[in-house]
Design an enzyme around this catalytic site. Structure first.
Site, PDB file in Angstrom:
ATOM      1  N   ASP A  10     -67.841 -34.770  -8.309  1.00 39.37           N
ATOM      2  CA  ASP A  10     -66.808 -35.127  -7.417  1.00 39.37           C
ATOM      3  C   ASP A  10     -67.154 -35.506  -6.112  1.00 39.37           C
ATOM      4  O   ASP A  10     -68.272 -35.230  -6.107  1.00 39.37           O
ATOM      5  CB  ASP A  10     -65.573 -33.952  -7.309  1.00 39.37           C
ATOM      6  CG  ASP A  10     -64.398 -34.523  -6.746  1.00 39.37           C
ATOM      7  OD1 ASP A  10     -63.529 -35.171  -7.056  1.00 39.37           O
ATOM      8  OD2 ASP A  10     -64.210 -34.058  -5.269  1.00 39.37           O
ATOM      9  N   SER A  11     -66.500 -36.355  -5.336  1.00 34.59           N
ATOM     10  CA  SER A  11     -67.002 -36.957  -4.350  1.00 34.59           C
ATOM     11  C   SER A  11     -67.228 -35.561  -3.348  1.00 34.59           C
ATOM     12  O   SER A  11     -67.856 -35.690  -2.577  1.00 34.59           O
ATOM     13  CB  SER A  11     -65.856 -37.638  -3.441  1.00 34.59           C
ATOM     14  OG  SER A  11     -64.642 -36.962  -3.489  1.00 34.59           O
ATOM     15  N   CYS A  73     -63.434 -36.998 -10.383  1.00 40.65           N
ATOM     16  CA  CYS A  73     -63.001 -37.701  -9.187  1.00 40.65           C
ATOM     17  C   CYS A  73     -62.281 -38.977  -9.591  1.00 40.65           C
ATOM     18  O   CYS A  73     -62.810 -39.852 -10.188  1.00 40.65           O
ATOM     19  CB  CYS A  73     -64.122 -38.059  -8.196  1.00 40.65           C
ATOM     20  SG  CYS A  73     -63.902 -39.325  -6.788  1.00 40.65           S
ATOM     21  N   GLU A 158     -61.739 -31.718   3.129  1.00 37.70           N
ATOM     22  CA  GLU A 158     -63.401 -31.855   3.332  1.00 37.70           C
ATOM     23  C   GLU A 158     -63.530 -31.104   4.693  1.00 37.70           C
ATOM     24  O   GLU A 158     -64.537 -30.733   4.849  1.00 37.70           O
ATOM     25  CB  GLU A 158     -63.728 -33.270   3.219  1.00 37.70           C
ATOM     26  CG  GLU A 158     -63.862 -33.853   1.815  1.00 37.70           C
ATOM     27  CD  GLU A 158     -64.750 -33.229   0.942  1.00 37.70           C
ATOM     28  OE1 GLU A 158     -65.997 -32.928   1.463  1.00 37.70           O
ATOM     29  OE2 GLU A 158     -64.479 -32.644  -0.126  1.00 37.70           O
ATOM     30  N   CYS A 192     -55.490 -37.002  -7.329  1.00 36.25           N
ATOM     31  CA  CYS A 192     -56.674 -36.711  -6.480  1.00 36.25           C
ATOM     32  C   CYS A 192     -57.056 -35.230  -6.769  1.00 36.25           C
ATOM     33  O   CYS A 192     -56.280 -34.432  -6.389  1.00 36.25           O
ATOM     34  CB  CYS A 192     -56.480 -37.149  -5.365  1.00 36.25           C
ATOM     35  SG  CYS A 192     -57.872 -36.623  -4.107  1.00 36.25           S
ATOM     36  N   HIS A 194     -58.476 -33.262  -4.964  1.00 36.56           N
ATOM     37  CA  HIS A 194     -58.507 -32.339  -3.597  1.00 36.56           C
ATOM     38  C   HIS A 194     -56.889 -31.937  -3.462  1.00 36.56           C
ATOM     39  O   HIS A 194     -56.915 -30.901  -2.877  1.00 36.56           O
ATOM     40  CB  HIS A 194     -58.654 -33.639  -2.767  1.00 36.56           C
ATOM     41  CG  HIS A 194     -60.031 -33.497  -2.325  1.00 36.56           C
ATOM     42  ND1 HIS A 194     -60.862 -34.367  -3.412  1.00 36.56           N
ATOM     43  CD2 HIS A 194     -61.108 -33.217  -1.099  1.00 36.56           C
ATOM     44  CE1 HIS A 194     -62.163 -34.321  -2.857  1.00 36.56           C
ATOM     45  NE2 HIS A 194     -62.522 -33.510  -1.756  1.00 36.56           N
TER      46      HIS A 194
END
Ligand code: DGL
Length: 274
Positions: A10-11, A73, A158, A192, A194
Site C-alpha cells: 500500500d502507499s 492500494c 497519513e 481506498c 485508508h
C-alpha cells in the site's frame, strides 16, 4: 522448495485494513507488508509516478522472494497494475503474480445495492481512472455508479489528523457531494484502503441506513478463492502464520498506526526503495 511470504503493498497505512482481514481469514500464511509512507499519498500523483513507485516496490517484494504480491492500494491497482502485469512481469519473472483490488471488489459490490445505484469514494487517481465504473459495468450492467474524489482523506490518515473538526469538515463535504449526484444511492463503496479508518465519521455523515462497504473482507475472500484455483502459486506460499511489516518512512510512526490492528504488537522495519 523454499516457501516465501505473500506480499501486501500500500502507499501507506491504509493497506493494514486489508492485511488485517487477510490474517483473519487466512492466518496460516506468512505476509510481508510494505507501506510506502515516505512517498504517500499516491492519490494525487501522476500516472507515471504511481506506476514507477509501485513497480519499484513490487521488485522489492520479488527480491524478498514473494511468489505473489497484492496491490492493496486502489490507486496503484488503477494506475500501475495492468502495465506491471502485461509489460513488466513477463520480463522480470513470469512465474510470479501481482494482483489488485479493483476487479475482485467490482465482481461483488453490485450485490449490495437494492436501488441498483452505488456511490464510490476514492482518491483522485482512482476516480479519474474510471476503473470502478468500467469494471462494475462488466459484472452488473444495470448498476449506476457515481463517484466522488476525496483528495484529503488519505493525507488526513497519513498525518494522524483524522480525529479533528477540520477532518470532519472535509469528510462531510465529500459525502454531501457524492449524495448530491443521486438520491438513489443506497450503497457506498470505500474504494481506498485508508477510508475504513474513518468509518465512524463516514457513518455519521452518510444518510441513515446506507450500506457502507469496506474492501478488506472482499479481498480476503477473493485471495482464498484465487489460491484454491492456483495450487502452483499456493504451494510456494510459506505457512508459518508470520507477519512482517516494512515502511519507507519512520518505524515509530508506523508502529503507532499499526498498534491495535493485530493481536500482538508488531514492530515495523524501515527500508529505502529507489
Ligand atoms: N490507500 C490508497 C488507495 O487505496 C491510496 C491513498 C493515497 O496514498 O493517496 O487508494
Amino acid at each position: 522448495m523454499i516457501r516465501k511470504p505473500i506480499g501486501v503493498f500500500d502507499s501507506g497505512y491504509g493497506g493494514l485494513t486489508v492485511l488485517k482481514e487477510l490474517v483473519k481469514k487466512l492466518p496460516q500464511y506468512d505476509y510481508l507488508y510494505l507501506g510506502d509512507n515516505a512517498r504517500a499519498p499516491y492519490g494525487t500523483r501522476s500516472f507515471d509516478a504511481v506506476y514507477q513507485y509501485t513497480l519499484q516496490c513490487v521488485k522489492w517484494f520479488f527480491a524478498q522472494g514473494c511468489p505473489l504480491v497484492i496491490l492493496a492500494c486502489n490507486t496503484a491497482s488503477a494506475k500501475a497494475l495492468r502495465t506491471i502485469q502485461q509489460k513488466d512481469l513477463p520480463a522480470i519473472d513470469p512465474d510470479k503474480r501481482v494482483l489488485g483490488v479493483i476487479r475482485p471488489t467490482a465482481e461483488i459490490v453490485g450485490n449490495f445495492t437494492k436501488t441498483n445505484t452505488i456511490g464510490i469514494l476514492g482518491t483522485n487517481g482512482t476516480v479519474q481512472s474510471d476503473s470502478y465504473p468500467i469494471e462494475i459495468k462488466k459484472f452488473f450492467p444495470d448498476v449506476k455508479v457515481f463517484q466522488q474524489a476525496c483528495p484529503l482523506w488519505a493525507p488526513l490518515v497519513e498525518s494522524n489528523e483524522y480525529d479533528t473538526e477540520g477532518a470532519d469538515y472535509f469528510i462531510k463535504k465529500d459525502i454531501d457531494n457524492l449524495m448530491n449526484q443521486s438520491g438513489e444511492i443506497d450503497t457506498i463503496l470505500l474504494a481506498c484502503t485508508h477510508y475504513p479508518l474513518l468509518l465512524e465519521k463516514i457513518r455519521r455523515f452518510a444518510p441513515g441506513g446506507m450500506n457502507i462497504i469496506s474492501q478488506g473482507e472482499i479481498i480476503a475472500e477473493s485471495l482464498k478463492d484465487y489460491l484454491g484455483r492456483h495450487p502452483e502459486i499456493e504451494e510456494k506460499c510459506a505457512k508459518n502464520g508470520q507477519v512482517d511489516l516494512y515502511t519507507t518512512d519512520s518505524e515509530e510512526d508506523f508502529d503507532r498506526h499499526s498498534a491495535g490492528f493485530f493481536g500482538q504488537t508488531l514492530k515495523a522495519r524501515h527500508i529505502n526503495i529507489e
